[in-house]
Write an enzyme that holds these catalytic residues in place. Structure first.
Site, PDB file in Angstrom:
ATOM      1  N   ASN A 152      31.915 -60.910  57.226  1.00  0.00           N
ATOM      2  CA  ASN A 152      31.273 -61.417  57.038  1.00  0.00           C
ATOM      3  C   ASN A 152      30.354 -62.804  56.204  1.00  0.00           C
ATOM      4  O   ASN A 152      30.545 -61.909  54.752  1.00  0.00           O
ATOM      5  CB  ASN A 152      29.786 -59.497  56.600  1.00  0.00           C
ATOM      6  CG  ASN A 152      28.836 -59.505  56.764  1.00  0.00           C
ATOM      7  OD1 ASN A 152      28.307 -59.772  58.664  1.00  0.00           O
ATOM      8  ND2 ASN A 152      27.660 -59.697  55.996  1.00  0.00           N
ATOM      9  N   GLU A 153      29.520 -63.174  56.160  1.00  0.00           N
ATOM     10  CA  GLU A 153      28.805 -64.081  55.115  1.00  0.00           C
ATOM     11  C   GLU A 153      29.704 -64.598  54.563  1.00  0.00           C
ATOM     12  O   GLU A 153      29.804 -63.668  53.045  1.00  0.00           O
ATOM     13  CB  GLU A 153      27.611 -63.548  55.319  1.00  0.00           C
ATOM     14  CG  GLU A 153      26.990 -63.207  56.039  1.00  0.00           C
ATOM     15  CD  GLU A 153      25.398 -62.984  55.494  1.00  0.00           C
ATOM     16  OE1 GLU A 153      25.216 -62.672  54.738  1.00  0.00           O
ATOM     17  OE2 GLU A 153      24.116 -63.202  56.069  1.00  0.00           O
ATOM     18  N   GLU A 318      22.060 -63.737  63.156  1.00  0.00           N
ATOM     19  CA  GLU A 318      21.291 -62.194  62.658  1.00  0.00           C
ATOM     20  C   GLU A 318      19.865 -62.816  62.138  1.00  0.00           C
ATOM     21  O   GLU A 318      19.584 -64.045  61.764  1.00  0.00           O
ATOM     22  CB  GLU A 318      21.861 -61.305  61.072  1.00  0.00           C
ATOM     23  CG  GLU A 318      23.151 -60.849  61.209  1.00  0.00           C
ATOM     24  CD  GLU A 318      23.829 -60.443  59.938  1.00  0.00           C
ATOM     25  OE1 GLU A 318      22.575 -60.270  59.005  1.00  0.00           O
ATOM     26  OE2 GLU A 318      24.904 -59.963  59.886  1.00  0.00           O
ATOM     27  N   TRP A 326      15.473 -57.727  49.886  1.00  0.00           N
ATOM     28  CA  TRP A 326      16.032 -57.335  48.819  1.00  0.00           C
ATOM     29  C   TRP A 326      15.670 -58.380  47.687  1.00  0.00           C
ATOM     30  O   TRP A 326      16.471 -59.115  47.194  1.00  0.00           O
ATOM     31  CB  TRP A 326      17.528 -57.768  49.615  1.00  0.00           C
ATOM     32  CG  TRP A 326      17.773 -58.849  50.522  1.00  0.00           C
ATOM     33  CD1 TRP A 326      17.700 -58.635  51.881  1.00  0.00           C
ATOM     34  CD2 TRP A 326      17.297 -59.914  50.848  1.00  0.00           C
ATOM     35  NE1 TRP A 326      18.172 -59.050  52.733  1.00  0.00           N
ATOM     36  CE2 TRP A 326      17.337 -60.101  52.206  1.00  0.00           C
ATOM     37  CE3 TRP A 326      16.230 -60.806  49.822  1.00  0.00           C
ATOM     38  CZ2 TRP A 326      17.437 -61.673  52.822  1.00  0.00           C
ATOM     39  CZ3 TRP A 326      16.592 -62.280  50.847  1.00  0.00           C
ATOM     40  CH2 TRP A 326      16.417 -62.640  52.079  1.00  0.00           C
ATOM     41  N   HIS A 369      15.310 -51.631  55.239  1.00  0.00           N
ATOM     42  CA  HIS A 369      14.887 -53.291  56.061  1.00  0.00           C
ATOM     43  C   HIS A 369      14.854 -52.859  57.395  1.00  0.00           C
ATOM     44  O   HIS A 369      15.522 -51.835  58.212  1.00  0.00           O
ATOM     45  CB  HIS A 369      16.388 -53.425  56.040  1.00  0.00           C
ATOM     46  CG  HIS A 369      17.013 -55.056  56.120  1.00  0.00           C
ATOM     47  ND1 HIS A 369      16.213 -55.526  57.276  1.00  0.00           N
ATOM     48  CD2 HIS A 369      17.126 -55.815  55.522  1.00  0.00           C
ATOM     49  CE1 HIS A 369      17.419 -57.237  57.885  1.00  0.00           C
ATOM     50  NE2 HIS A 369      17.008 -56.948  56.695  1.00  0.00           N
TER      51      HIS A 369
HETATM   52  C1  GAL Z   1      22.323 -60.135  55.321  1.00  0.00           C
HETATM   53  C2  GAL Z   1      23.543 -59.433  55.675  1.00  0.00           C
HETATM   54  C3  GAL Z   1      23.616 -58.201  56.826  1.00  0.00           C
HETATM   55  C4  GAL Z   1      22.163 -57.058  56.015  1.00  0.00           C
HETATM   56  C5  GAL Z   1      21.584 -58.536  55.717  1.00  0.00           C
HETATM   57  C6  GAL Z   1      20.493 -57.504  55.284  1.00  0.00           C
HETATM   58  O1  GAL Z   1      23.018 -60.928  54.606  1.00  0.00           O
HETATM   59  O2  GAL Z   1      25.043 -60.320  57.020  1.00  0.00           O
HETATM   60  O3  GAL Z   1      24.553 -57.472  56.598  1.00  0.00           O
HETATM   61  O4  GAL Z   1      22.855 -56.738  54.966  1.00  0.00           O
HETATM   62  O5  GAL Z   1      22.050 -59.525  55.590  1.00  0.00           O
HETATM   63  O6  GAL Z   1      19.223 -58.635  55.638  1.00  0.00           O
END
Ligand code: GAL
Length: 681
Positions: A152-153, A318, A326, A369
């Protein structure tokens, strides 16, 4: 050749990260029922599930994932199945405490979050390969499986580790890069490349080299630059190791890893290199609410993602339905904003729109979120908009596989950005990303669709190429730009471009070494401005041109270029500020100060004239118009980010796909709405 589109997916991808392990299985039935109601076509599963799948070293529990994959299949929902290697379990760190990464300051991170990984760690590599192998064997032929989602990222949020294991790995990497594997042969080349004669940093052996940890004053810039390359390459080694296992054990299923191309969200990955390693480029994008126009930042990230994919369709894996959690302040999206965001990504090449996440979590760090299915449930605006978006995407299924039509190109290079961000540059007010954002925004405002290109790429397809602050430019890049201009292209280059080579060494002679020829000038000296200072430019006839610059000026000496605007005041008063060089059949503009938006637009208008790009019909600045074209036709997207109804001239009559109406002439796009017209064949 590996597959490049999610296996078995016949519509655009619509869905999100689905984390059912956070819920009792009784909730899963409601999930799939509501997914069907919303038109979900694919979900990402298992992204952080390692601790559940392998509760103890070597003991696997796939029961819940078996039931989940079967359930998805029964309901016709495709699975983007992740390898969970971004979240090793607690037991792993008990056995491998040295797999926790160390910061530049020498602090070891702790378990308790995610992505705490030293990518050089052999224990991590072995454990990641094992769980990947198990997943590939078990699910490689599962009928729900559409796509593999590795990790992931990469690079977020820990961009590099500075531990002793990385030090040893760095030395091996240096031996490979500078000595074809021979450490003794490499050391002389490293000394030369890093300029270690400066400040007595000469190394007698690679064993003496450490990562660029915290130093009392500025650390060797070439060493830092190479460490960034090393950290990037190390993550890529881990990605390709997992990918190769998946390809071998589960042939026919494409492999991806989710990028974060927004320049504000990941600065540690050279996506030009990564784009070549994925079967399907996928991206995550979140709006940064820093007061700038978020839809412009979104468009830029989408264009960059498409460019990393070589112009091919890609997939938004996403984004958020509404607020994130965040940032310092996390506003909810306004009505219609989610659809505008989603369809802007589609316009710019994404074959779908997916979210983090399907159902909002009750516990953990991301419970505030937004999600497709919020805490408020289905009696909510977010849910209703998600359902509506599912229907809209369904009516756009025909455009799968078509390509976005670009107008112009912008050069971008992560490595040049890394080099530019090191210490002790001529002005800390100069910010390469800010220049890239501003040049992009100026092109966006002229309704031009931008492809990004690597500095050494063949640019011949573009009438106009802009080059914001390409500080690091190899001789090959200089030659490519010269060839482009000589063959009739129009170039616009900003200050602080073409200054150093790949080792952050100044090109021999006067600046801008790599670009002197093509620009027809030299720069005698930089003279950055003090905070708050600005300069006025005077026009071709000597009159005040109304253009201002700040941050940067320099003493430009034309050597073939003509002066178009001159500094009216400031340290370079009376000297050229903006020049234009006719070279071969083309033109190269040079801009030696940081222009404000209006001034930059004036220069770009002149360059567009040179390039034969006619001004776009009168469109409001925030009405976005983008085209995709391919076997199934040509699709015009009109996205109205304003509060007023707009009219967009159509190239041809056609069918508006979201309303089903026949349209011709001028297309009505209500305030805040999106329209997509398939032109009649
Ligand atoms: C992304 C991440 C996700 C989630 C999302 C929240 O960077 O891949 O798992 O944390 O941010 O904005």
């Amino acid at each position: 050749m590996p597959e490049t589109t999610p296996k078995g997916l016949t519509r655009l991808a619509f869905g999100g990260d689905y984390n059912p392990e956070q819920w009792p299985e009784s909730v899963w039935q409601e999930d799939v029922r509501l997914m069907r109601e919303a038109g979900v076509t694919m979900v990402s599963v298992g992204v952080f599930s390692w601790a559940l799948l392998e509760p103890e070293p070597g003991r696997y529990d796939f029961g819940w994932l078996d039931r989940l994959m079967d359930l998805l299949h029964t309901h016709g929902i495709r699975a983007d199945l992740a390898t969970p290697t971004a979240a090793p379990p607690a037991w792993f760190y008990r056995d491998h405490p040295d797999a926790l990464p160390v910061s530049r300051e020498g602090v070891r991170y702790a378990f308790g979050s995610r992505a705490a990984i030293c990518h050089s760690n052999a224990g991590y590599r072995a454990a990641a390969a094992r769980i990947t192998t198990e997943l590939a064997r078990r699910y490689g032929t599962h009928p729900a499986l559409a796509l593999w989602h590795v990790h992931n990222e990469y690079g977020v949020p820990v961009s590099a580790c500075y531990c002793d294991g990385c030090a040893a790995h760095f030395r091996r990497w240096l031996a490979g890069r500078y000595g074809a594997g021979d450490a003794t042969a490499a050391v002389a080349a490293v000394n030369e490349a890093w300029g270690t004669a400066f400040w007595g940093q000469r190394y007698g052996s690679l064993d003496e080299i450490t990562p660029p940890r915290l130093t009392p004053t500025a650390c060797n810039p070439a060493q830092q630059l190479d460490y960034r390359r090393f950290a990037d390459a190390t993550m890529r080694e881990n990605y390709t190791a997992e990918r190769d296992i998946l390809h071998e054990l589960a042939p026919g299923v494409p492999v991806t890893t989710n990028f974060m191309t927004a320049l504000s969200q990941c600065d540690s990955v050279d996506y030009w290199a990564w784009g070549r390693e994925t079967d399907l480029v996928t991206n995550d994008h979140y709006l940064i609410t820093d007061g700038r126009r978020t839809h412009v930042n979104l468009a830029m990230a989408a264009d960059l993602t498409r460019s990393v994919a070589g112009g091919a369709p890609w997939l938004l894996l996403e984004h958020s339905t509404s607020g994130v959690n965040w940032q310092a302040r996390n506003p909810a999206k306004r009505p219609g904003e989610m659809a505008r965001n989603s369809l802007a990504h589609v316009a710019r090449g994404s074959d779908g729109a997916m979210f983090f996440q399907w159902r909002q979590s009750r516990r953990g760090a991301e419970k505030f979120h937004s999600a497709m299915l919020p805490h408020a449930g289905t009696d909510s605006r977010v849910w209703r908009e998600a359902v509506r978006l599912g229907a809209d995407l369904d009516s756009l299924a025909g455009l799968r596989g078509t390509r976005t039509v670009p107008d112009v190109a912008m050069l971008w290079d992560w490595q040049s950005w890394w080099a530019q961000n090191l210490e002790w540059r001529p002005s800390e007010d100069h910010d390469a990303r800010e220049r890239a954002d501003s040049f992009y925004e100026a092109l966006y405002d002229r309704h031009l669709t931008v492809d990004f290109a690597h500095p050494e790429a063949d640019l011949s397809a573009y009438p106009l190429v802009v080059v914001p602050a390409l500080y690091l430019a190899t001789e090959a890049a200089g030659r490519a730009l010269r060839t482009y201009a000589e063959n009739g292209g129009t170039l616009v280059v900003s200050y602080f471009s073409g200054i150093v080579d790949e080792h952050d060494a100044v090109h021999p002679g006067a600046h801008p070494g790599a670009l002197r020829d093509v620009l027809g000038l030299t720069v005698e000296e930089f003279s950055p401005l003090l905070a708050g200072e600005s300069v006025r430019l005077t026009g071709p006839d000597g009159a005040a041109a109304g253009l201002t610059g700040d941050v940067w000026t320099e003493f430009v000496v034309p050597r073939g270029a003509e002066t178009v605007w001159t500094y009216g005041d400031g340290p370079a008063a009376g000297r050229p500020a903006i020049t234009r060089h006719r070279i071969g059949g083309g033109t190269a503009w040079y801009v030696s100060t940081r222009l404000d938006a209006a001034a930059l637009d004036t220069v770009l208008a002149a360059a567009c004239d040179d390039a034969g790009i006619a001004p776009r019909a009168e469109l409001p600045r925030d009405v976005e118009v983008v085209r995709r074209t391919g076997d199934t036709g040509t699709y015009l997207f009109a996205i109205n980010h304003t509060g007023d109804d707009a009219k967009v001239p159509l190239d041809a009559p056609g069918t508006e796909l979201l309303t089903g109406e026949r349209v011709a002439g001028r297309l009505a796009v209500p305030a805040g709405a999106v329209r997509v017209v398939r032109a009649d064949a």
